[in-house]
Design a protein around this motif. Structure first.
Motif, short mmCIF file in Angstrom:
data_model
loop_
_atom_site.label_atom_id
_atom_site.label_comp_id
_atom_site.label_asym_id
_atom_site.label_seq_id
_atom_site.Cartn_x
_atom_site.Cartn_y
_atom_site.Cartn_z
N LEU A 86 0.82 -1.21 0.00
CA LEU A 86 0.00 0.00 0.00
C LEU A 86 0.86 1.26 0.00
O LEU A 86 0.53 2.25 -0.66
CB LEU A 86 -0.96 -0.01 1.19
CG LEU A 86 -2.08 -1.04 1.12
CD1 LEU A 86 -2.88 -1.04 2.41
CD2 LEU A 86 -2.98 -0.79 -0.07
N GLU A 87 1.96 1.24 0.71
CA GLU A 87 2.88 2.38 0.73
C GLU A 87 3.52 2.57 -0.64
O GLU A 87 3.67 3.70 -1.12
CB GLU A 87 3.96 2.17 1.81
CG GLU A 87 4.95 3.29 1.93
CD GLU A 87 4.33 4.59 2.45
OE1 GLU A 87 4.92 5.66 2.24
OE2 GLU A 87 3.24 4.54 3.06
N ILE A 88 3.88 1.48 -1.31
CA ILE A 88 4.46 1.56 -2.65
C ILE A 88 3.44 2.14 -3.62
O ILE A 88 3.76 2.99 -4.45
CB ILE A 88 4.97 0.17 -3.11
CG1 ILE A 88 6.19 -0.23 -2.28
CG2 ILE A 88 5.29 0.17 -4.60
CD1 ILE A 88 6.62 -1.67 -2.47
N ARG A 89 2.21 1.70 -3.52
CA ARG A 89 1.15 2.23 -4.40
C ARG A 89 0.92 3.72 -4.14
O ARG A 89 0.69 4.49 -5.05
CB ARG A 89 -0.15 1.46 -4.21
CG ARG A 89 -0.12 0.09 -4.85
CD ARG A 89 -1.48 -0.53 -4.78
NE ARG A 89 -2.44 0.19 -5.60
CZ ARG A 89 -2.88 -0.22 -6.79
NH1 ARG A 89 -2.47 -1.35 -7.27
NH2 ARG A 89 -3.75 0.50 -7.45
N ARG A 90 0.98 4.12 -2.87
CA ARG A 90 0.72 5.51 -2.50
C ARG A 90 1.83 6.43 -3.00
O ARG A 90 1.58 7.49 -3.56
CB ARG A 90 0.57 5.65 -0.99
CG ARG A 90 0.11 7.03 -0.53
CD ARG A 90 0.00 7.14 0.97
NE ARG A 90 1.27 6.97 1.65
CZ ARG A 90 2.22 7.89 1.73
NH1 ARG A 90 2.07 9.06 1.15
NH2 ARG A 90 3.34 7.65 2.38
N THR A 91 3.08 6.00 -2.85
CA THR A 91 4.21 6.87 -3.20
C THR A 91 4.68 6.68 -4.63
O THR A 91 5.24 7.60 -5.22
CB THR A 91 5.40 6.59 -2.26
OG1 THR A 91 5.81 5.23 -2.41
CG2 THR A 91 5.07 6.91 -0.83
N LEU A 147 11.03 3.69 -9.64
CA LEU A 147 9.67 4.17 -9.84
C LEU A 147 8.78 3.03 -10.29
O LEU A 147 9.19 2.18 -11.10
CB LEU A 147 9.64 5.29 -10.88
CG LEU A 147 10.30 6.60 -10.46
CD1 LEU A 147 10.26 7.58 -11.62
CD2 LEU A 147 9.60 7.18 -9.26
N VAL A 148 7.57 3.00 -9.77
CA VAL A 148 6.62 1.95 -10.09
C VAL A 148 5.32 2.60 -10.56
O VAL A 148 4.86 3.57 -9.96
CB VAL A 148 6.33 1.07 -8.85
CG1 VAL A 148 5.34 -0.03 -9.18
CG2 VAL A 148 7.60 0.49 -8.30
N THR A 149 4.76 2.10 -11.64
CA THR A 149 3.46 2.59 -12.10
C THR A 149 2.47 1.44 -12.04
O THR A 149 2.80 0.28 -12.30
CB THR A 149 3.52 3.13 -13.53
OG1 THR A 149 4.00 2.11 -14.39
CG2 THR A 149 4.44 4.34 -13.62
N PHE A 150 1.25 1.77 -11.71
CA PHE A 150 0.19 0.77 -11.64
C PHE A 150 -0.91 1.16 -12.61
O PHE A 150 -1.17 2.34 -12.84
CB PHE A 150 -0.40 0.72 -10.22
CG PHE A 150 0.55 0.19 -9.19
CD1 PHE A 150 0.67 -1.16 -8.96
CD2 PHE A 150 1.34 1.06 -8.44
CE1 PHE A 150 1.54 -1.65 -8.02
CE2 PHE A 150 2.21 0.59 -7.49
CZ PHE A 150 2.33 -0.77 -7.28
N ASN A 151 -1.54 0.17 -13.17
CA ASN A 151 -2.70 0.43 -14.01
C ASN A 151 -3.87 0.78 -13.11
O ASN A 151 -4.15 0.09 -12.14
CB ASN A 151 -3.05 -0.79 -14.86
CG ASN A 151 -1.98 -1.09 -15.88
OD1 ASN A 151 -1.29 -0.18 -16.34
ND2 ASN A 151 -1.83 -2.35 -16.23
N ARG A 152 -4.55 1.86 -13.45
CA ARG A 152 -5.72 2.25 -12.65
C ARG A 152 -6.96 1.58 -13.20
O ARG A 152 -7.09 1.39 -14.40
CB ARG A 152 -5.89 3.76 -12.68
CG ARG A 152 -4.75 4.49 -12.03
CD ARG A 152 -5.09 5.96 -11.91
NE ARG A 152 -3.98 6.71 -11.39
CZ ARG A 152 -3.78 6.95 -10.10
NH1 ARG A 152 -4.63 6.51 -9.23
NH2 ARG A 152 -2.74 7.63 -9.71
N LYS A 153 -7.88 1.27 -12.30
CA LYS A 153 -9.14 0.70 -12.73
C LYS A 153 -9.96 1.79 -13.38
O LYS A 153 -9.98 2.92 -12.94
CB LYS A 153 -9.91 0.13 -11.54
CG LYS A 153 -9.27 -1.10 -10.95
CD LYS A 153 -10.13 -1.63 -9.84
CE LYS A 153 -9.50 -2.86 -9.22
NZ LYS A 153 -10.31 -3.39 -8.12
N ARG A 154 -10.65 1.41 -14.45
CA ARG A 154 -11.53 2.36 -15.12
C ARG A 154 -12.83 2.47 -14.35
O ARG A 154 -13.32 1.49 -13.80
CB ARG A 154 -11.82 1.90 -16.53
CG ARG A 154 -10.61 1.92 -17.41
CD ARG A 154 -10.97 1.49 -18.80
NE ARG A 154 -9.78 1.48 -19.63
CZ ARG A 154 -9.74 0.98 -20.83
NH1 ARG A 154 -10.81 0.43 -21.34
NH2 ARG A 154 -8.63 1.01 -21.51
#
Length: 111
Positions: free
Chosen positions: A19-24, A32-39
């Protein structure tokens, strides 16, 4: 991992770290990490089949309603649909401007 499902089990520490990785947006190794956002789900509007109008005709009637309202008339969609059916039974090839003019005159005669 559990033996029966072979799926990983995450303890609270790992969940907090993810959760911290997703937040920052910064991974555990500092990259750097990117996540796909839900539509976002769009609301599906289903028209009542008994009163549905074809999309082209509906767009034309919306244009007619807007035109008549800009001329100072207070009309509803059902009034316009009835007048179009009465005055223009084969309205496929009729110019929208001409339809607005004829319907305006018909509504003024009714007043």
């Amino acid at each position: 991992m559990t033996d029966s499902t072979k799926r990983p089990v995450y303890v609270q520490e790992l969940i907090s770290q993810v959760l911290e990785i997703r937040r920052t947006g910064v991974g555990a190794n500092g990259t750097l990490v990117t996540f796909n956002r839900k539509r976002k789900k769009r609301a599906v509007v289903r028209a009542n089949r008994r009163t549905a109008i074809t999309p082209a005709r509906d767009a034309d009637q919306t244009e007619i309603i807007t035109g008549l309202q800009s001329l100072g008339l207070d009309v509803t969609g059902s009034q316009v649909a009835a007048l179009v059916a009465e005055h223009f039974p084969n309205s496929a090839n009729t110019d929208t401007g001409e339809m607005i003019r004829q319907l305006f005159l018909a509504l003024k005669r009714q007043e």
